[in-house]
Design a protein around this motif. Structure first.
Motif, PDB file in Angstrom:
ATOM      1  N   GLY A 141       8.075 -21.060 -42.262  1.00 34.92           N
ATOM      2  CA  GLY A 141       7.434 -22.144 -41.458  1.00 34.92           C
ATOM      3  C   GLY A 141       8.207 -23.138 -41.295  1.00 34.92           C
ATOM      4  N   GLY A 142       7.364 -24.071 -40.788  1.00 36.34           N
ATOM      5  CA  GLY A 142       7.921 -25.408 -40.574  1.00 36.34           C
ATOM      6  C   GLY A 142       6.567 -26.424 -39.933  1.00 36.34           C
ATOM      7  N   PHE A 143       6.639 -27.163 -38.930  1.00 36.28           N
ATOM      8  CA  PHE A 143       5.417 -27.862 -38.768  1.00 36.28           C
ATOM      9  C   PHE A 143       5.376 -27.662 -37.154  1.00 36.28           C
ATOM     10  CE2 PHE A 143       3.328 -31.974 -38.105  1.00 36.28           C
ATOM     11  CZ  PHE A 143       2.002 -31.508 -38.315  1.00 36.28           C
ATOM     12  N   ILE A 144       5.936 -28.948 -36.295  1.00 38.04           N
ATOM     13  CA  ILE A 144       5.834 -28.880 -34.949  1.00 38.04           C
ATOM     14  C   ILE A 144       6.392 -27.712 -34.166  1.00 38.04           C
ATOM     15  CG2 ILE A 144       5.985 -30.312 -32.710  1.00 38.04           C
ATOM     16  CD1 ILE A 144       4.195 -31.490 -34.717  1.00 38.04           C
ATOM     17  N   GLU A 145       7.693 -27.605 -34.665  1.00 38.88           N
ATOM     18  CA  GLU A 145       8.522 -26.388 -34.288  1.00 38.88           C
ATOM     19  C   GLU A 145       7.949 -24.904 -34.432  1.00 38.88           C
ATOM     20  OE1 GLU A 145      11.270 -30.077 -34.813  1.00 38.88           O
ATOM     21  OE2 GLU A 145       9.711 -28.814 -35.812  1.00 38.88           O
ATOM     22  N   THR A 146       6.978 -25.075 -35.450  1.00 40.79           N
ATOM     23  CA  THR A 146       6.556 -23.708 -35.920  1.00 40.79           C
ATOM     24  C   THR A 146       5.350 -23.396 -34.865  1.00 40.79           C
ATOM     25  OG1 THR A 146       7.255 -23.769 -38.123  1.00 40.79           O
ATOM     26  CG2 THR A 146       5.384 -22.384 -37.524  1.00 40.79           C
ATOM     27  N   TYR A 147       4.492 -24.555 -34.816  1.00 34.50           N
ATOM     28  CA  TYR A 147       3.648 -24.310 -33.775  1.00 34.50           C
ATOM     29  C   TYR A 147       3.889 -23.853 -32.420  1.00 34.50           C
ATOM     30  CZ  TYR A 147      -0.219 -25.514 -30.462  1.00 34.50           C
ATOM     31  OH  TYR A 147      -1.153 -25.440 -29.672  1.00 34.50           O
ATOM     32  N   GLN A 148       5.283 -24.558 -31.878  1.00 34.85           N
ATOM     33  CA  GLN A 148       5.700 -24.320 -30.372  1.00 34.85           C
ATOM     34  C   GLN A 148       6.077 -22.977 -30.381  1.00 34.85           C
ATOM     35  OE1 GLN A 148       8.683 -27.652 -30.714  1.00 34.85           O
ATOM     36  NE2 GLN A 148       7.514 -28.660 -29.300  1.00 34.85           N
ATOM     37  N   THR A 169       7.495  -6.828 -43.089  1.00 35.47           N
ATOM     38  CA  THR A 169       7.346  -8.171 -42.318  1.00 35.47           C
ATOM     39  C   THR A 169       6.655  -9.091 -43.012  1.00 35.47           C
ATOM     40  OG1 THR A 169       7.310  -6.757 -40.345  1.00 35.47           O
ATOM     41  CG2 THR A 169       6.818  -9.201 -40.077  1.00 35.47           C
ATOM     42  N   VAL A 170       7.547 -10.255 -43.218  1.00 37.78           N
ATOM     43  CA  VAL A 170       7.368 -11.348 -44.416  1.00 37.78           C
ATOM     44  C   VAL A 170       7.257 -12.687 -43.726  1.00 37.78           C
ATOM     45  CG1 VAL A 170       8.091 -12.343 -46.384  1.00 37.78           C
ATOM     46  CG2 VAL A 170       8.371  -9.843 -45.951  1.00 37.78           C
ATOM     47  N   SER A 171       6.244 -13.414 -44.143  1.00 36.09           N
ATOM     48  CA  SER A 171       6.317 -14.974 -43.898  1.00 36.09           C
ATOM     49  C   SER A 171       6.065 -15.774 -44.852  1.00 36.09           C
ATOM     50  CB  SER A 171       4.951 -15.184 -42.690  1.00 36.09           C
ATOM     51  OG  SER A 171       3.678 -15.155 -43.368  1.00 36.09           O
ATOM     52  N   VAL A 172       6.683 -16.965 -44.803  1.00 36.81           N
ATOM     53  CA  VAL A 172       6.422 -18.083 -45.758  1.00 36.81           C
ATOM     54  C   VAL A 172       5.799 -19.316 -45.254  1.00 36.81           C
ATOM     55  CG1 VAL A 172       7.944 -19.345 -47.240  1.00 36.81           C
ATOM     56  CG2 VAL A 172       8.517 -17.335 -46.804  1.00 36.81           C
ATOM     57  N   CYS A 173       4.572 -19.762 -45.807  1.00 34.22           N
ATOM     58  CA  CYS A 173       4.056 -20.994 -45.562  1.00 34.22           C
ATOM     59  C   CYS A 173       3.566 -20.787 -44.098  1.00 34.22           C
ATOM     60  CB  CYS A 173       5.452 -22.273 -45.659  1.00 34.22           C
ATOM     61  SG  CYS A 173       4.445 -23.864 -45.293  1.00 34.22           S
ATOM     62  N   THR A 174       3.637 -21.833 -43.287  1.00 35.47           N
ATOM     63  CA  THR A 174       3.285 -21.845 -41.707  1.00 35.47           C
ATOM     64  C   THR A 174       3.967 -20.703 -40.915  1.00 35.47           C
ATOM     65  OG1 THR A 174       4.546 -23.301 -41.091  1.00 35.47           O
ATOM     66  CG2 THR A 174       2.360 -23.877 -41.856  1.00 35.47           C
ATOM     67  N   ALA A 223       1.611 -18.477 -49.512  1.00 34.15           N
ATOM     68  CA  ALA A 223       1.574 -19.989 -49.286  1.00 34.15           C
ATOM     69  C   ALA A 223       2.574 -20.744 -49.026  1.00 34.15           C
ATOM     70  CB  ALA A 223       0.513 -20.388 -50.495  1.00 34.15           C
ATOM     71  N   GLY A 224       2.308 -22.158 -49.098  1.00 27.12           N
ATOM     72  CA  GLY A 224       3.291 -23.150 -48.843  1.00 27.12           C
ATOM     73  C   GLY A 224       4.462 -23.047 -49.403  1.00 27.12           C
ATOM     74  N   VAL A 225       5.716 -23.268 -48.710  1.00 28.47           N
ATOM     75  CA  VAL A 225       7.173 -23.383 -49.107  1.00 28.47           C
ATOM     76  C   VAL A 225       7.559 -22.760 -50.467  1.00 28.47           C
ATOM     77  CG1 VAL A 225       8.766 -25.274 -49.325  1.00 28.47           C
ATOM     78  CG2 VAL A 225       6.876 -25.803 -48.086  1.00 28.47           C
ATOM     79  N   SER A 226       7.201 -23.404 -51.456  1.00 28.92           N
ATOM     80  CA  SER A 226       7.598 -22.868 -52.925  1.00 28.92           C
ATOM     81  C   SER A 226       7.173 -21.418 -53.373  1.00 28.92           C
ATOM     82  CB  SER A 226       7.346 -23.761 -53.906  1.00 28.92           C
ATOM     83  OG  SER A 226       6.002 -23.981 -54.395  1.00 28.92           O
ATOM     84  N   ALA A 227       5.968 -21.288 -52.473  1.00 26.92           N
ATOM     85  CA  ALA A 227       5.364 -20.068 -52.929  1.00 26.92           C
ATOM     86  C   ALA A 227       6.290 -18.616 -52.229  1.00 26.92           C
ATOM     87  CB  ALA A 227       3.860 -20.061 -52.401  1.00 26.92           C
TER      88      ALA A 227
END
Length: 290
Positions: A141-148, A169-174, A223-227
């Motif tokens: 994830g990230g922030f603005i660039e993730t939304y984009q 298929t795996v995701s972290v944070c956002t 969940a977020g980052v460290s998770a």
């Protein structure tokens, strides 16, 4: 290190069990992952002493530690894009890198230089145009660039193509925002960064579960980052067994003991969490208006 390499090669050469997927949305399910047997038990039911363990030969040690993998993972791809959170990708990479001899591939939205949110520069040799198949795809994830990225149809189409044949298929944070925008979380239980988590996942038809990580079928979200580290250890636990997952945990000395309570809105002073919510809202506002 020689012992470790031999053990892992043996794991991957021997026949694997049929791939099994599980849904993990509870602490009970999480505890069931991998082997929880006591490895320090002799065939006669007695326990090995420290002296016996230290004197044990290579073959005997391997026989005790060995667990047949539940799956074979040959390739793991980490999607990198400008603005991704460094630890979102590097945390899981630090864990999954020990899945030897699985190939780990850094894949950029484009080939060449990728700059993370922390201004760390990565040189990426592969772009999404170069990779057609992966056993596991990790989306940080990230922030603005993730939304984009949730609006980047070419990227989303590539994720769908990889997901068609991936085992995980795996995701972290956002990164769950991107996975959701690709249509992969429809009707699934998932988690993501705490910021408007339920609202953000609901947009993609997913049910938010407030846990460090959630497994629903082949889909794993954290969940977020460290998770992402917790989730990656759980993946190793499920695929290679508790013995090896514990080995990685010890190798990383992953024994979190933060100097104060925090890291989640429920454990953080409301002044701090309210400030962060406002900061995130204001940061996204110009892009939402567009």
């Amino acid at each position: 290190m020689k012992l470790l390499t031999t053990v892992l090669v043996a794991m991957l050469i021997l026949s694997c069990k049929d791939h099994q997927v599980t849904t993990n949305t509870s602490e009970e399910k999480k505890e069931e992952m991998g082997s929880t047997k006591n490895r320090n038990v002799k065939p006669d039911g007695s326990f090995y002493s420290d002296e016996e363990l230290e004197a044990m030969g290579h073959a005997e040690s391997m026989a005790i530690l060995y667990e047949v993998p539940t799956d074979t993972v040959k390739t793991i791809g980490f999607l990198l894009y400008d603005g991704f959170f460094t630890m979102d990708a590097m945390g899981p990479l630090s864990v999954l890198n020990s899945m030897y001899p699985t190939e780990k591939i850094l894949i950029g939205r484009t080939k060449g230089k990728i700059v993370s949110s922390d201004k760390v520069t990565f040189h990426v040799d592969y772009s999404i145009e170069d990779i057609d198949q992966l056993d596991m795809l990790v989306i940080p994830g990230g922030f603005i660039e993730t939304y984009q990225a949730t609006k980047d149809e070419e990227l989303l189409q590539w994720i769908r193509k990889i997901d068609d044949n991936s085992k995980y298929t795996v995701s972290v944070c956002t990164g769950a925002w991107i996975m959701g925008a690709a249509g992969l979380l429809e009707g699934k239980k998932a988690t993501t960064h705490w910021y408007r988590a339920e609202e953000n996942l609901a947009k993609y038809g997913a049910q938010f579960v407030e846990k460090r990580f959630v497994n629903d079928g082949k889909y794993w979200t954290s969940a977020g980052v460290s998770a992402g580290i917790d989730m990656s250890l759980a993946l190793v636990d499920q695929i290679l067994g508790r013995n090896y997952a514990e080995f990685i945990t010890l190798n990383l000395e992953y024994d979190p003991q933060p100097p104060f309570e925090g890291g989640h809105p429920k454990k953080t002073d409301r002044v701090v969490s309210a400030m962060m919510e406002k900061m995130f809202d204001e940061g996204l506002a110009p892009y939402l208006e567009k």
